[in-house]
Write an enzyme that holds these catalytic residues in place. Structure first.
Site, PDB file in Angstrom:
ATOM      1  N   LEU A 140       0.811  -1.222   0.000  1.00 42.81           N
ATOM      2  CA  LEU A 140       0.000   0.000   0.000  1.00 42.81           C
ATOM      3  C   LEU A 140       0.840   1.266   0.000  1.00 42.81           C
ATOM      4  O   LEU A 140       0.403   2.313  -0.451  1.00 42.81           O
ATOM      5  CB  LEU A 140      -0.925   0.007   1.220  1.00 42.81           C
ATOM      6  CG  LEU A 140      -1.963  -1.116   1.302  1.00 42.81           C
ATOM      7  CD1 LEU A 140      -2.727  -1.026   2.618  1.00 42.81           C
ATOM      8  CD2 LEU A 140      -2.919  -1.038   0.122  1.00 42.81           C
ATOM      9  N   GLY A 141       2.019   1.184   0.544  1.00 48.00           N
ATOM     10  CA  GLY A 141       2.873   2.363   0.630  1.00 48.00           C
ATOM     11  C   GLY A 141       4.069   2.075   1.510  1.00 48.00           C
ATOM     12  O   GLY A 141       4.271   0.962   1.997  1.00 48.00           O
ATOM     13  N   GLY A 143       6.607   4.178   4.555  1.00 44.81           N
ATOM     14  CA  GLY A 143       6.912   5.354   5.355  1.00 44.81           C
ATOM     15  C   GLY A 143       8.211   5.178   6.102  1.00 44.81           C
ATOM     16  O   GLY A 143       9.007   4.282   5.800  1.00 44.81           O
ATOM     17  N   PHE A 145       8.623   4.139   9.054  1.00 41.79           N
ATOM     18  CA  PHE A 145       8.598   2.910   9.853  1.00 41.79           C
ATOM     19  C   PHE A 145       8.952   1.705   8.991  1.00 41.79           C
ATOM     20  O   PHE A 145       9.701   0.828   9.380  1.00 41.79           O
ATOM     21  CB  PHE A 145       7.198   2.739  10.453  1.00 41.79           C
ATOM     22  CG  PHE A 145       7.089   1.685  11.508  1.00 41.79           C
ATOM     23  CD1 PHE A 145       7.133   2.019  12.851  1.00 41.79           C
ATOM     24  CD2 PHE A 145       6.931   0.354  11.166  1.00 41.79           C
ATOM     25  CE1 PHE A 145       7.018   1.046  13.829  1.00 41.79           C
ATOM     26  CE2 PHE A 145       6.820  -0.618  12.136  1.00 41.79           C
ATOM     27  CZ  PHE A 145       6.859  -0.273  13.474  1.00 41.79           C
ATOM     28  N   GLY A 146       8.408   1.666   7.791  1.00 39.67           N
ATOM     29  CA  GLY A 146       8.612   0.529   6.894  1.00 39.67           C
ATOM     30  C   GLY A 146       7.491   0.448   5.884  1.00 39.67           C
ATOM     31  O   GLY A 146       6.723   1.390   5.700  1.00 39.67           O
ATOM     32  N   VAL A 148       3.935  -0.886   4.121  1.00 42.69           N
ATOM     33  CA  VAL A 148       2.581  -1.196   4.569  1.00 42.69           C
ATOM     34  C   VAL A 148       1.916  -2.079   3.512  1.00 42.69           C
ATOM     35  O   VAL A 148       1.976  -1.789   2.317  1.00 42.69           O
ATOM     36  CB  VAL A 148       1.750   0.088   4.779  1.00 42.69           C
ATOM     37  CG1 VAL A 148       0.350  -0.253   5.292  1.00 42.69           C
ATOM     38  CG2 VAL A 148       2.457   1.030   5.745  1.00 42.69           C
ATOM     39  N   LYS A 162       1.700  -2.946   8.806  1.00 41.05           N
ATOM     40  CA  LYS A 162       2.940  -2.167   8.691  1.00 41.05           C
ATOM     41  C   LYS A 162       4.087  -2.976   9.291  1.00 41.05           C
ATOM     42  O   LYS A 162       4.044  -3.368  10.455  1.00 41.05           O
ATOM     43  CB  LYS A 162       2.783  -0.825   9.399  1.00 41.05           C
ATOM     44  CG  LYS A 162       3.998   0.074   9.292  1.00 41.05           C
ATOM     45  CD  LYS A 162       3.675   1.537   9.569  1.00 41.05           C
ATOM     46  CE  LYS A 162       3.024   1.815  10.886  1.00 41.05           C
ATOM     47  NZ  LYS A 162       2.871   3.268  11.137  1.00 41.05           N
ATOM     48  N   ASP A 258       4.411  14.665  14.692  1.00 38.78           N
ATOM     49  CA  ASP A 258       4.644  14.379  13.271  1.00 38.78           C
ATOM     50  C   ASP A 258       3.345  14.526  12.466  1.00 38.78           C
ATOM     51  O   ASP A 258       3.014  13.666  11.651  1.00 38.78           O
ATOM     52  CB  ASP A 258       5.219  12.971  13.099  1.00 38.78           C
ATOM     53  CG  ASP A 258       5.915  12.794  11.751  1.00 38.78           C
ATOM     54  OD1 ASP A 258       6.253  13.816  11.115  1.00 38.78           O
ATOM     55  OD2 ASP A 258       6.123  11.632  11.334  1.00 38.78           O
TER      56      ASP A 258
END
Length: 440
Positions: A140-141, A143, A145-146, A148, A162, A258
């Site tokens: 899905l995407g 970020g 964090f890592g 998703v 995620k 954030d």
């Protein structure tokens, strides 16, 4: 002397060594222990006449003395080995505890954080996450964090999974902070955590699926659909309500740190939900309104005062949200690839300085917006991005002002309570409760 001497007693031995010469008759004295080897040897070589008959509990052979000497050596050796074993065991326990603490997020064993209640949140294995996501097939995407991934639970509930990347600049502390916060705060404009995975190096979070991605994607000029003015205001009001809840509806209050358009997710009805709480800070003491902490956040959305002083307050989130409002107004990137006025706030400032509200608002709307409402939103946004935190409004004030702007936009079309015109306006909002942070 009868019944008085114990040959194992030091005083008895000293007496015999000093006084035994010639003939010694120790018969019938009920002596105990063993006769010293030296006396036996003197008796055997003729230098001493020793008689010890009538002492059934006395050993008068050389082997007894040697065995005693041997025992005198063995006992301390065994004791030494026992002490060494205890010491080594203590060191092993200490090292295990220390290793588990140092293991951190990249430990080799599974952990179960004590704050996790199995009644509120589900713990997944990494193998289960692989099944849920069909071996991480649909991304899905990605970020900080890592990555998703899209997935389905056993009851066909859609979820977003995620997975923490080993290259991520976030770590186990951020993962832990997000889980703890989402277990204790609940609001319709904050994302819902369904579960987590904490299996050695395999760290993952399972969220409710947000069908329409994030706000940043819809404001991009690459988006096929253009969000209406009313749809944008609805998103702005509800996202502001979520942030207002963190600041004023939580005990202790929280600062997100954030806030950005990429962290405002949209469900199938375009209802916004704030996400990514790994950097969130809470004020531990009631009444305290600021704290000193290292700067964290996303470039372009960071409060300049916070960057200079390391002094974090709720107004730092207000600045970030002000930047999001400017994105909603203009659909421009936060940092433009130009030599002048490259930050969105500088560009908007220059435009309203010329009194040009029409060209400040996203041109793709083709003038379909209420001018008074537009000016009011720009005013709120520019106050929010003031360089000095004391000049910025609170989120209570932002929610109130934005709610009025939305009412003005609805009134312009003369259809209060009417059905939404298109999918981008399908965002519900309760204006009657807009002034108060409300839990879900």
């Amino acid at each position: 002397m009868a019944g008085m001497l114990d040959f194992n007693n030091m005083k008895t031995r000293q007496y015999l060594y000093c006084s035994c010469s010639g003939t010694r008759k120790l018969s019938g004295n009920k002596l105990t222990g063993s006769v010293p080897v030296e006396l036996i040897e003197r008796s055997q070589n003729g230098s001493l006449s020793l008689s010890v008959d009538g002492n059934p509990n006395l050993c008068a052979s050389v082997s007894c003395g040697k065995r005693k000497k041997k025992n005198n050596v063995v006992v301390p050796v065994v004791a030494s080995f026992a002490s060494l074993f205890v010491l080594l065991a203590a060191l092993a326990i200490f090292w295990r505890i220390r290793s588990s603490k140092r293991e951190g997020m990249w430990g080799g064993t599974s952990r179960k954080p004590p704050y996790v209640s199995t009644e509120k949140i589900r713990r997944f294995t990494y193998a289960e996450l692989s099944i849920i996501t069909n071996n991480f097939k649909r991304e899905l995407g990605e970020g900080s964090f890592g990555k998703v991934y899209h997935g389905y639970l056993g009851d066909d509930t859609e979820v977003a999974v995620k997975i923490l990347s080993e290259l991520s600049n976030q770590g186990y502390e951020q993962f832990e902070a997000e889980v703890k916060l989402l277990l204790t705060v609940h609001h319709r404009n904050l994302t819902t955590l369904c579960g987590y995975c904490d299996e050695g190096k395999k760290i993952g979070l399972v969220y409710e699926y947000m069908a329409n991605g994030n706000l940043k994607q819809h404001l991009s000029d690459k988006s096929a659909d253009v969000m209406s003015r009313e749809g944008r205001l609805r998103v702005a009001v509800e996202a502001a309500q979520g942030l207002e809840y963190l600041h004023h509806g939580c005990k202790p209050p929280r600062v997100h740190r954030d806030i950005k358009s990429a962290n405002i997710l949209l469900d199938e009805n375009f209802q916004p939900k704030i996400a990514d709480f790994g950097l969130t800070k809470s004020f531990p003491v009631e009444g305290v309104t600021h704290m000193s902490t290292a700067v964290a956040g996303t470039f372009g959305y960071l409060d300049p005062e916070y960057c200079q002083t390391y002094r974090l307050t709720e107004k730092s989130d207000v600045f970030s949200f002000g930047v999001v409002l400017l994105e909603l107004i203009t659909s421009r990137p936060v940092i433009a690839n130009t030599n002048e006025n490259n930050h969105i706030s500088l560009w908007v400032g220059s435009m309203i300085g010329q009194g040009d509200i029409e060209n400040t608002v996203d041109p793709r709307l083709q003038g379909d917006f209420d001018i008074s409402s537009a000016w009011k939103v720009v005013e709120i946004a520019m106050l929010s991005v003031s360089q000095t935190s004391t000049e910025r409004p609170t989120m209570n004030h932002v929610v109130r002002e934005l709610s009025q702007c939305l009412e003005m936009e609805i009134a312009r079309k003369g259809r209060p309570g009417a059905e939404p015109r298109n999918q981008h306006e399908m965002v519900s909002i309760n204006l009657g409760t807009a002034l108060n942070p409300s839990a879900r």
